[in-house]
Design an enzyme around this catalytic site. Structure first.
Site, PDB file in Angstrom:
ATOM      1  N   GLY B 148     -41.331 -13.491 -71.720  1.00 13.31           N
ATOM      2  CA  GLY B 148     -42.212 -13.902 -72.631  1.00 13.31           C
ATOM      3  C   GLY B 148     -42.815 -15.320 -72.503  1.00 13.31           C
ATOM      4  N   CYS B 149     -43.651 -15.726 -73.238  1.00 11.53           N
ATOM      5  CA  CYS B 149     -44.697 -16.873 -72.980  1.00 11.53           C
ATOM      6  C   CYS B 149     -43.746 -18.218 -73.523  1.00 11.53           C
ATOM      7  CB  CYS B 149     -45.949 -16.848 -73.500  1.00 11.53           C
ATOM      8  SG  CYS B 149     -45.855 -16.563 -75.128  1.00 11.53           S
TER       9      CYS B 149
END
Lengths: 335, 335, 335, 335
Positions: B148-149
C-alpha cells in the site's frame, strides 16, 4: 446607529491588514477611515489592493498624529511593542503581531530573536482569545494581543478537554496551513506558485514560534510540527493525544463548553478547511482510537479570519461594547 | 537486448494501471502487449487515456487466454485472490491490490469486509517492498503483493529505526495524500474539484485499512490518520515517535541502511511531495524535538509510483532478472 | 552504445536548465557532465535542486574552459549572443534564450529592449522547430535557436493550415500558460502562490515578445494575448481564425502534415494541458463555427518540454545524429 | 427595520442555491425561512452544507404550499417554466435557471433540447441584468430571469461599446470559468479533482448555450469558446474585437456608462478572477492592439455571485424595493 466609530489599520496592504479592511467594509458600526502603508502611501486602497473597493488613500504611519476609536496594528513583529503603549492612552489597540502574546517576556529572545522593549507594561495587554479567556479582561483592556493562527486552532480543540481532565501525556499537534500565514512580502523562491503548486511539505519541524504561546494557555508541553498546504488560506490542526475519554465524552465536553459560542461548532464528520473560507468559524471534530488509546481531534479555521483579522474584529467589538458578532461572517465561501 | 519481454496490464484505465502503462512505455526490456478494461474494450489505449500514446487496443480480461511474461493486476480489491493463483502457474504476477498483503488472512473480514478465498495459498506471495524485505523472496516469487502507498511511505522511514532500536512507544503517523489514492472511478460529490480545490481535510481518522499492513512489518501498534491533499499525486507521512536518539543518530541509521539503495534518499531539509512527482524515489528527513523527546520523521513518495506502479515495475524487474532500476525514473517532474 | 556523448547545461538551476538535466538523466546516449550556476557553484545538483538526483557539482560558467559535445544555454536573454559564436567553434550549441530566434535582428531593440551584438553572424543559427522547418538545417547547424513556448504551441496548429491555404484574416491567438514560463527567479509578489492560487488573469494583453517570432514563420500579423494559469506547467493556445475550411478539412491537413511525426498528435476532443505534462507531445484539436465562419484550433504542450527543454533535446538529437526521439517521453504524467 | 421579509430557496444544496443562502445570512432585511432539497429533506441546512450555519431544516419543494415574499428557483433547466407562472401570482420569483432568459422561445429546442412550456407567458419575465436593462422593468416584474454567468461577464464589457458605436465585426469571446459553473451534481470522471488539478482545457468549442443569450442583448453574432479553469470559482472573458477606438476611448465609454454603478469597476491593469472571489463586483480592463486594429477587453466576475446568486439577490433587492446593494459584498476574499 447614527454615529459610526472610526478605525485605523496600520499595515493595510499585508494579508492580515487587508483582511481587517475587508471585514470592516461590511461592518455595521465601524468605518475604516485611515489605512497606512509605508511603500504605497498616496495610493488609494482600491488601487494598491484591487480586491478592495475602499477609496481611503494610503498614508504613512505617524503614531503621534493618529486619531481613531480603534487601531489595528498589522505590522511585522517588533513594531507594536514600541508604539502600542502610547497609542493605548488615546484609543483602543488590537495588536495582530506577536509582541504582546507572551506574558513571560523573557521568552522573546529565544523564540523571536529580539528583546522585548516594554517588558514591564502594566496592565499587561489582554490575550484576545474570547472563547478561552475571561471576556471581561478583553472588554476592559486598552490593548489586546491577538493570538497566533496555529495557536487559535490548537487551543480551541484542546483547552476544554484539558480543563475537563480528558487528556494525558503530551499532545502531538500536526498542523497544516495555507501560505497566507507566511505573509505577503516573502521574496524567497520557495513561495512561488511554481514551487508550491501541487506540493506539500513540512517546515520548522521543531521550534516553531507558536509553541510557547500554545503552552502558555494549555499549561504543559506540546509536540508541534507545521506544514505548508498548496492553498491560500485555511488551517487544519490534527491533534493526537493520549486519553481515556470516549468519543462521546469529547463531544459532550466541547458541547457544554461552547454552548453559547457563535463562532465554534462541532460536527460529526471531519471538517474541510474550505468550509470556513472567509468566515470566523472554528469547526471541531473528534474520534477515538481504542487500539492505541488516543483521542484524535481535528480543528479547522481560516487562518486570516478566526486566526487573525476576524478574531481581531471580534476583540474590537468586545472592546468597543458592540455585539460580538457584528460584521463577522459565520458562513464560508464554498466551493 | 534482442527479445523483449511481454507484459499485460489488467485494469489499464484506472490510475495505477495507466501508470504501469506509462512506465512501460519507457522500459528498455519489457513491452506492453495487452491492456484490459471491461468498460472500454475495443478502444485504443491512447483514445481511452489521452495522456498515453500506446496503440494497444483494450480488451476484456480473460484469465484463461492470457499469455505474457508478467501480468499486473490493477483491479479493485477482491479480484486478484480469485485469479492470481492460476495465472501464476503460467507467468509472473504482480498484484497491486490489497489481496495478498496481509499474511494473516483472518484480518480481511475486519479490515476489508470480505473473507479471503485463498487463505491457504502456498507459498504465500512475497511482500514487494524490496528495500525492507529479503530481495530473494521477491526474485523467487511467482506472485508479489505490491504494498500500500501509505504503508510504503511510513515503513521506509520507520523500519530502519525500529531495527536499530531507536524508537519507543507508539508512533503517531499523520499522513497526507493526493486524491489519486482514492482511484479514478469515484462518483461521490466529495471528489469533485469544486469540493476539494483549495481545501484539506482528515478522513478515516481511525481504522484505515493500511494500519494492519503497517503493523505487520513494523511489529507493533501505530496511531495512523490520513488526510486528503488538494493535489493529484504525492504522499507525505509525518511520524512523531518517542525516541532517545539524536537527529544525527537517525541519519546515521538511515544512511547505513539505505547505502546501496537507488530509490531512497535522505536530505537535510524537509522534502516536498512534488520533488518526487512521477519518480520512484522516497525522500526522508528527520528532526529531533528535545523538549518532548520525540523524533520527527518525514517521508515523501509519489503514491502512484513508489507507492504503486513504480514499485510494481521494480518488483517485476527483480522477478524477471532485469536490472532493478530499469525503466524507473529517479528524478521528479518539477515544477 | 559504448561511448556516451557529453553535455553541459549552463544555468542548470533555472526551470528550463533543470528540465534539460532531468531529461538527460534518462537519455540513452548523452550524459550530463557539467552543470553551471553562478549562485550555487560548489553545491551538488541534487542538493540545489532536490528533485534531481545527479551528483554533478555545480560550477561557474567559464566559456573558455568548457569542453563538451553539446552545450545548452539556459540563461536570461542577452547572454547567449555573446558566447554562442565562440562556443560553436568547439561544440554544438542549443540556445534556449530568445537571442537567435529573430532573423531580423533590428527587431530586438523594440521587442527585447537591447541591441543585438552579433547581428551579422553567418551562418545565422537554425531555427529549431523540427516539424516546421527543413530538418537538414538543424542537423547541419552548429547553433540552434530553440523556439519560444507560445510560439511552438501556436505555430504547430497554424502553419499546416496556412501552407494549405485554409486560413484567412488575422488569427486571434488566446494563449494560457502555467507560471513556470515566467522563470524561477521572479521575486515579485504577484508570483507568490498566495496571489495566484485559485486565480487567473491576462497579462501583456498587447505587445508580447513572442509575437514577432510567431509572425516570422506564419508570414503575417497575428492578434495575441497571453494569460497566467494557476498551475506550474502547460500551455493551451486557442486560435480563432476566419476560414472557409470544414472541420474535416482541418484534420485532413494536419494528418497529412504530421503523418510521420512522433511528437504531434490530433484528437477528437479538446486536449487538456495535463495530458502532456512532462512529455514532448503537442496535442491538436479543431472545430468549425459555421455561424461565424471561424475555425477554432486548440494546441497544448508542456511549456518546459516541447516548449523548451524537450524541444532542445530533440534538436540536440538531430544535431548529434542520434534518433530524434531518444530520451524524450511521449506519455504524460497523469493525473 | 422591524419586519424582515422572507425568502425561500428551491434547490438549496446546489452551488447557486447554497450561495443564495450564504448571501442571505448577511442580508439586513431578508431572511431565509424555507430551503428545499429533494434528496436531503429533513436534514438541517448546516448539516447538508457544512459551510453554512443556518438551522433551517430542508424540506421538499411543494409549490402549492409555499408562502414567502420572494422565491429563488435554483433547479436544473426545465423546472422553473412549469412552476414560476403560478408562484408569481403569490410572490416575487427570481429564476436562476435558463428557462426565461431567451425571449424567442423557439430557440429552446435547438440550444436547450426541450420545447418551452410557457411560450406565451405575458408579461414575459424581465431580464435581470440591472446595469444593462431598464431597471424599471425589474422593479415592476413578478418574475426575473437571472442571466447566465458567461453572458453577464461578456455583456458588461461589450454592451457599452456596442451602444457607443465602438465595435465592428464579430467579437471573439474567449472565456474561462471555474468548475462550479458545471454544478455540484456532476458524476462524470472528468470533474474529479484528480483529472482537473493542474490542468486546463477548452470545452464546447462551438455551440455553447450562452451564445444566443449573449447575442440577444448584443444584437449581432459572436464567436464564443469556453474553457475550464482548475479553480472553484471565477470567470474571465477575454474579448478580441475589431475596433477603431483607442484605449482611452474605451475607458471613457465605460466610465460614463458605469459612473453610478456600485458593482462595475474599471482598472488600469488586467484583473485577476480572485480579486472578485465571493463578491458581486465585475472588474473591467481594456487594451488596444494597434498592429491589428483590435480592442482587447477583459472582464472578470465570480460566476456564483455576479454570475448567479449575487445578481439574483441584486434583482431581489430591486423587486422588493430595498437598497440595491443590501447584503452584497463588493470586496473580494483575497488571497
Amino acid at each position: 446607529m447614527e454615529t459610526r466609530l472610526t478605525a485605523t489599520v496600520v499595515g493595510a496592504t499585508g494579508y492580515t491588514g487587508a483582511e481587517v479592511c475587508r471585514l470592516l467594509s461590511n461592518h455595521p458600526f465601524v468605518e475604516l477611515t485611515v489605512a497606512t502603508s509605508e511603500r504605497q502611501a498616496g495610493t488609494p486602497l482600491f488601487a494598491a489592493c484591487p480586491w478592495l473597493t475602499s477609496e481611503v488613500v494610503l498614508s504613512r504611519f505617524d503614531p503621534e498624529l493618529l486619531t481613531a476609536d480603534v487601531v489595528f496594528l498589522c505590522q511585522a513583529n517588533g513594531m507594536a511593542m514600541k508604539v502600542a503603549p502610547a497609542l493605548s492612552k488615546r484609543m483602543k489597540v488590537v495588536d495582530l503581531s506577536a509582541d504582546f502574546r507572551l506574558k513571560d517576556t523573557t521568552l522573546y529572545p529565544e523564540w523571536y530573536g529580539f528583546e522585548h522593549t516594554s517588558p514591564g507594561l502594566s496592565p499587561w495587554p489582554a490575550y484576545g482569545l474570547p472563547e478561552l479567556v475571561d471576556r471581561g479582561s478583553i472588554t476592559a483592556a486598552q490593548i489586546v494581543a491577538n493570538p497566533g493562527c496555529y495557536v487559535t486552532a490548537s487551543l480551541l480543540a484542546l483547552v476544554p478537554l484539558m480543563k475537563g481532565g480528558l487528556v494525558s501525556g503530551v499532545p502531538v499537534i500536526d498542523a497544516k496551513s495555507g501560505v497566507s500565514g507566511a505573509g505577503r512580502s516573502r521574496s524567497e523562491t520557495e513561495y512561488l506558485l511554481g514551487e508550491l503548486h501541487g506540493s506539500f511539505k513540512a517546515y520548522k519541524t521543531t521550534g516553531h514560534r507558536h509553541i510557547p504561546e500554545i503552552e502558555q494557555l494549555f499549561g504543559g508541553p506540546v509536540r508541534f510540527t507545521p506544514h505548508l498546504l498548496p492553498v491560500s488560506r485555511g488551517i487544519c490542526a490534527t491533534i493526537h493525544v493520549a486519553s481515556s475519554a470516549s468519543k462521546g465524552a469529547v463531544y459532550d465536553c466541547w458541547t457544554r463548553f461552547y454552548a453559547d459560542e457563535p463562532f465554534v461548532r462541532t460536527q460529526g464528520a471531519p471538517p474541510s478547511t474550505k468550509q470556513v473560507h472567509g468566515s470566523n468559524t472554528c469547526a471541531l471534530y473528534a474520534d477515538f482510537d481504542e487500539r492505541t488509546g488516543h483521542a484524535v481531534l481535528v480543528s479547522v479555521i481560516d487562518n486570516l479570519v478566526k486566526g487573525a483579522a476576524g478574531q481581531a474584529v471580534q476583540n474590537m467589538n468586545l472592546m468597543l461594547g458592540l455585539p460580538e458578532v457584528a460584521g463577522l461572517p459565520t458562513d464560508g465561501v464554498w466551493p
